[in-house]
Scaffold this active site. Structure first.
Site, mmCIF file in Angstrom:
data_model
loop_
_atom_site.group_PDB
_atom_site.id
_atom_site.type_symbol
_atom_site.label_atom_id
_atom_site.label_comp_id
_atom_site.label_asym_id
_atom_site.label_seq_id
_atom_site.Cartn_x
_atom_site.Cartn_y
_atom_site.Cartn_z
ATOM 1 C CE LYS A 83 17.351 -4.932 25.105
ATOM 2 N NZ LYS A 83 16.294 -5.976 25.143
HETATM 3 O O1 G3P Z 1 13.008 -6.537 25.747
HETATM 4 C C1 G3P Z 1 12.657 -5.499 26.583
HETATM 5 C C2 G3P Z 1 11.176 -5.270 26.759
HETATM 6 O O2 G3P Z 1 10.523 -5.309 25.529
HETATM 7 C C3 G3P Z 1 10.544 -6.112 27.839
HETATM 8 O O3 G3P Z 1 9.136 -6.057 27.812
HETATM 9 O O4 G3P Z 1 6.937 -6.925 28.533
HETATM 10 O O5 G3P Z 1 9.003 -7.595 29.801
HETATM 11 O O6 G3P Z 1 8.099 -5.283 29.954
HETATM 12 P P1 G3P Z 1 8.255 -6.484 29.093
#
Ligand code: G3P
Length: 216
Positions: A83
């Site tokens: 990533k």
């Molecule tokens: O892994 C990346 C993403 O899904 C993060 O989500 O909830 O931290 O904005 P969030």
């Protein structure tokens, strides 16, 4: 639509994997911090639980250092997707890795133009963050529609991986738009199973079954 779970909690991953629903796993530095475990060790364990792609994120900001970190990550297992952030150096790294056959997930995407750049750099997955976009007062799902149109216009093979999913409506809208993948926290995936009428129906059936006096 493929289902990935967005967590580094291996107990949750094992449990959800038993449902047969899990097509992959995404992690990020914050989720690794939350898990409180050694990064490489936990990613190796996850890659052994789920045969599908497991995203592990570099933390370097410059291209050379990203490549060094990516080399360590991709050696963990064949199903690792490296990533990288959506920056100039991130996309240089994406181009180099995808050219060598390594899966790359380009993360922290907040616009359809950024997604276009990632596809041109050969990304396997593009991760637009819908929840964080909603948080700023915009419609995160609108970007998913735009990316779908652009990728279809030019037959890009890059898969749209809807990330920062916060609730079941995000999952529904992702499927309606035709996103390739969505990644959600375990709690959101568990919410998808639930419906109050299902619970009420089970209660009523069990009550009537009790009255029959029978057993199976
Ligand atoms: O892994 C990346 C993403 O899904 C993060 O989500 O909830 O931290 O904005 P969030």
């Amino acid at each position: 639509m493929k289902f990935f779970v967005d967590t580094a909690d291996t107990a949750e991953i094992r449990d959800l994997a038993e449902t047969g629903l899990l097509d992959g796993v995404t992690t990020n530095p914050s989720l690794i911090h939350k898990a409180g475990r050694d990064f490489l060790e936990v990613v190796r364990e996850i890659a052994g639980i789920v045969p599908g792609p497991v995203s592990a994120e570099v933390v370097a900001l410059d291209h050379k250092e990203m490549l060094r970190e990516a080399e360590i990550l991709r050696r963990i297992a064949d199903n690792i997707a490296v990533k990288v952030p959506l920056t100039v150096d991130g996309l240089k790294t994406c181009k180099a890795l995808s050219g060598e056959g390594t899966m790359v997930n380009v993360t922290l995407c907040f616009s359809a133009n950024q997604a276009l750049l990632a596809a041109k750099a050969g990304a396997t997955f593009i991760s637009p963050f819908v929840g964080r976009h909603d948080d700023t007062g915009f419609d995160g799902m609108q970007i998913i529609s735009e990316i779908r149109t652009i990728y279809d216009n030019y037959d890009f093979a890059t898969q749209i991986l809807v990330a920062s999913v916060r609730h079941p409506v995000h999952v529904l809208q992702s499927a309606m738009i035709g996103a390739d993948v969505m990644t959600a926290p375990p709690a959101v995936i568990r919410q998808l199973f639930r419906h109050p009428l299902t619970d009420r129906g089970i209660e009523a059936f069990l009550a009537d079954w009790g009255k029959t006096g029978q057993s199976i």
